[in-house]
Design a protein around this motif. Structure first.
Motif, PDB file in Angstrom:
ATOM      1  N   THR A 412      -3.378  20.625   0.015  1.00 21.62           N
ATOM      2  CA  THR A 412      -3.075  21.236   1.303  1.00 21.62           C
ATOM      3  C   THR A 412      -4.327  21.258   2.178  1.00 21.62           C
ATOM      4  O   THR A 412      -5.460  21.312   1.673  1.00 21.62           O
ATOM      5  CB  THR A 412      -2.537  22.666   1.136  1.00 21.62           C
ATOM      6  N   ASP A 414      -5.892  22.472   6.353  1.00 23.65           N
ATOM      7  CA  ASP A 414      -5.716  23.057   7.674  1.00 23.65           C
ATOM      8  C   ASP A 414      -5.579  21.917   8.674  1.00 23.65           C
ATOM      9  O   ASP A 414      -6.246  20.888   8.552  1.00 23.65           O
ATOM     10  CB  ASP A 414      -6.922  23.916   8.052  1.00 23.65           C
ATOM     11  N   CYS A 448       3.558  14.454  10.595  1.00 21.27           N
ATOM     12  CA  CYS A 448       3.861  15.607   9.756  1.00 21.27           C
ATOM     13  C   CYS A 448       5.288  16.038  10.044  1.00 21.27           C
ATOM     14  O   CYS A 448       5.709  16.078  11.212  1.00 21.27           O
ATOM     15  CB  CYS A 448       2.889  16.750  10.062  1.00 21.27           C
ATOM     16  N   ARG A 459      -0.930  25.113   8.210  1.00 17.52           N
ATOM     17  CA  ARG A 459      -1.278  24.603   6.880  1.00 17.52           C
ATOM     18  C   ARG A 459      -0.297  23.489   6.541  1.00 17.52           C
ATOM     19  O   ARG A 459       0.922  23.654   6.715  1.00 17.52           O
ATOM     20  CB  ARG A 459      -1.190  25.724   5.843  1.00 17.52           C
ATOM     21  N   VAL A 460      -0.796  22.334   6.076  1.00 22.08           N
ATOM     22  CA  VAL A 460       0.066  21.195   5.758  1.00 22.08           C
ATOM     23  C   VAL A 460      -0.245  20.687   4.357  1.00 22.08           C
ATOM     24  O   VAL A 460      -1.334  20.888   3.829  1.00 22.08           O
ATOM     25  CB  VAL A 460      -0.115  20.046   6.777  1.00 22.08           C
ATOM     26  N   ARG A 461       0.757  20.017   3.787  1.00 23.65           N
ATOM     27  CA  ARG A 461       0.607  19.441   2.447  1.00 23.65           C
ATOM     28  C   ARG A 461       0.741  17.922   2.551  1.00 23.65           C
ATOM     29  O   ARG A 461       1.646  17.409   3.223  1.00 23.65           O
ATOM     30  CB  ARG A 461       1.672  20.007   1.513  1.00 23.65           C
ATOM     31  N   THR A 463       1.959  14.553   1.465  1.00 20.08           N
ATOM     32  CA  THR A 463       3.074  14.086   0.636  1.00 20.08           C
ATOM     33  C   THR A 463       2.994  12.601   0.308  1.00 20.08           C
ATOM     34  O   THR A 463       3.533  12.173  -0.712  1.00 20.08           O
ATOM     35  CB  THR A 463       4.413  14.357   1.342  1.00 20.08           C
ATOM     36  N   PHE A 474       2.345  13.975   6.057  1.00 24.15           N
ATOM     37  CA  PHE A 474       2.180  15.372   5.672  1.00 24.15           C
ATOM     38  C   PHE A 474       3.483  16.114   5.911  1.00 24.15           C
ATOM     39  O   PHE A 474       4.359  15.660   6.645  1.00 24.15           O
ATOM     40  CB  PHE A 474       1.075  16.047   6.503  1.00 24.15           C
ATOM     41  N   ARG A 476       4.762  20.356   6.672  1.00 28.74           N
ATOM     42  CA  ARG A 476       4.271  21.695   6.917  1.00 28.74           C
ATOM     43  C   ARG A 476       4.557  22.582   5.709  1.00 28.74           C
ATOM     44  O   ARG A 476       5.637  22.534   5.135  1.00 28.74           O
ATOM     45  CB  ARG A 476       4.919  22.295   8.176  1.00 28.74           C
ATOM     46  N   GLU A 477       3.584  23.378   5.384  1.00 23.51           N
ATOM     47  CA  GLU A 477       3.743  24.304   4.264  1.00 23.51           C
ATOM     48  C   GLU A 477       4.681  25.448   4.653  1.00 23.51           C
ATOM     49  O   GLU A 477       4.644  25.930   5.786  1.00 23.51           O
ATOM     50  CB  GLU A 477       2.383  24.877   3.853  1.00 23.51           C
TER      51      GLU A 477
END
Length: 477
Positions: A412, A414, A448, A459-461, A463, A474, A476-477
């Motif tokens: 993850t 920012d 994203c 905050r993003v993850r 993928t 990405f 979004r978390e």
């Protein structure tokens, strides 16, 4: 100044892009022979080696198109000497070297080396405005009054000699210390004056930091996000000034090649104004777009999002050839005036022919037939080479981002939200919500998915990071 977001990347094989884009590897022997013969000639033209010209470029550049010397005029105002490499003096019309340059269109840059428009014996040697050597040049002499308006324009073939090869960071440091070399000591003053004039005529300059891929010295690569230095912006104003002078010459003479772009459409400006409100960017009543953009901190998340939105205003750039009546579209929306490309002939094919048209018109003689014939063919050629150069740049960045992040899938980060997808009507057009985000370390911009608040930090993850498809995604978390 550079933005301190540098991340080391492992080894990356950029040769896949060369193969995929079918970039040429070598010059034909006949073109090389012509270039070698030309390189041995002694430069001709009016002797202007007394002018203390210098070049200002990235430190590793050797294909030096421009050299300048800036002075004050005794009666007030300024004199701009701007020498441009005389490439037409090195390339015979109808010869094998000209034919090869038409196939290439422009120099294509990749992190592991360039694919040059001209053989290096010319582009990095005999035709380049390297220091301490006589070179053939087309010398523009542009007098400005105290307000920065053009008072007179001179143009001639000349023999020149650069005194020094300067780089942007070194000049900026010298300017900041109050000891800039004399030929460029006035660059901040003249550049700022021209920038203010540009803002008044509605020009739009986007201070977007650029992603660059640099070698680390041990076969690795790193991804760097750099903001332009002030002296780079000032130097660009000298090039724009020359391009506007060239456009005026060609429009007055009824023949030429312009770089055109539609003015920003009212609905696009309205959307940007709405985005400004949501991002907290002040837009005073009556303020032109250029002034608003110039006042934004592109290094902040909301400022970066606003500048990204403003880029939508500058679409549709093209080359427009004309003879007789001026074309329907003469202006360039980003410049705020008619404009032509004439200052980078070592790296861009169109500049060679536009310069020749300017020389003929300034001297009051007919534009040569070989130039007129080329002008009408150049828009298609340059459009194709622009697409190729853009694909090479974007492909290299995408590949570096994917390689750099390949072992971090699931991590993850920012991120700042730069853009949000507009909703589409109809069930067939429905897609998951999303947009474009930028993470700080490494300096990556990517798609994203998820509900994204424009200009906010989220905050993003990660993928997906696939070097094979050069894809980064990405959520979004």
């Amino acid at each position: 100044m550079p933005i301190n977001r540098v991340v080391r990347a492992p080894r990356i094989d950029f040769s896949v892009l060369r193969r995929e884009l079918r970039l040429p590897e070598e010059f034909p022997s006949s073109a090389l022979q012509e270039a070698t013969e030309v390189a041995a000639r002694t430069p001709t033209g009016t002797d202007r080696t007394d002018i203390p010209l210098v070049t200002v470029d990235p430190p590793t550049s050797r294909d030096l198109d421009q050299a300048l010397c800036l002075t004050r005029r005794s009666g007030g105002g300024y004199r701009v000497h701007y020498a441009i490499a005389d490439v037409a003096a090195c390339v015979r019309p109808g010869g094998p070297l000209e034919a090869e340059t038409w196939l290439r269109g422009q120099t294509v840059y990749l992190p592991d080396g360039k694919v040059p428009l001209h053989p290096p014996i010319l582009s990095e040697g005999a035709a380049s405005l390297l220091p301490d050597a006589d070179r053939a040049a087309v010398l523009w002499t542009i007098d400005l009054d105290a307000d920065g308006d053009i008072a007179a324009v001179g143009l001639e073939r000349a023999r020149v000699r650069s005194r020094a090869k300067l780089d942007y960071a070194g000049v900026q440091a010298a300017v900041d210390a109050g000891r800039a070399p004399e030929p460029v000591a006035l660059l901040p003053e003249i550049g700022a004056l021209l920038a203010r004039r540009a803002a008044r005529r509605g020009a739009i300059n986007l201070p977007i930091p650029e992603q660059e891929i640099e070698p680390t010295g041990d076969d690795g690569w790193r991804l760097v996000l750099r903001a332009p230095l002030p002296v780079e912006e000032h130097n660009a104003q000298i090039s724009l000034l020359t391009g506007m002078a060239a456009a005026s010459l060609m429009l007055a003479g009824g023949v030429g090649l312009l770089r055109t772009m539609p003015a920003p459409q009212p609905d696009a400006v309205a959307r940007l104004r709405a985005a400004a409100g949501s991002l907290g960017v002040a837009w005073p009543p009556g303020a032109p777009v250029g002034d608003v953009v110039a006042g934004v901190d592109a290094g902040s998340p909301r400022g970066a999002a606003f500048v990204d939105q403003a880029a939508e205003l500058l679409r549709g750039a093209s080359y427009t050839a004309f003879e007789g009546q001026p074309p329907a579209q003469t202006g360039h929306g980003g410049v705020g005036a008619p404009y032509a490309h004439v200052t980078a002939p070592l790296r861009r094919l169109a500049d060679r022919y536009a310069t020749e048209a300017c020389l003929a018109l300034h001297e009051g003689r007919p534009v040569p037939d070989w130039v007129r014939d080329a002008l009408v063919r150049l828009p298609a050629c340059m459009s194709a080479s622009d697409r190729l150069a853009s694909a090479a740049y974007r492909g290299a960045i995408d590949l570096a981002e994917a390689v750099l992040l390949a072992d971090q899938v699931g991590a993850t980060f920012d991120a700042g939200v730069l853009d949000v997808d507009e909703p589409r009507n109809g069930a067939a057009n429905r897609r998951p919500p999303g947009g474009t985000i930028a993470i700080d370390t490494p300096a990556v911009r990517a798609r994203c998915t998820g509900e994204l608040p424009l200009g906010e930090r989220i905050r993003v993850r990660l993928t997906t990071a696939d070097p094979q498809t050069r894809t980064v995604l990405f959520a979004r978390e």
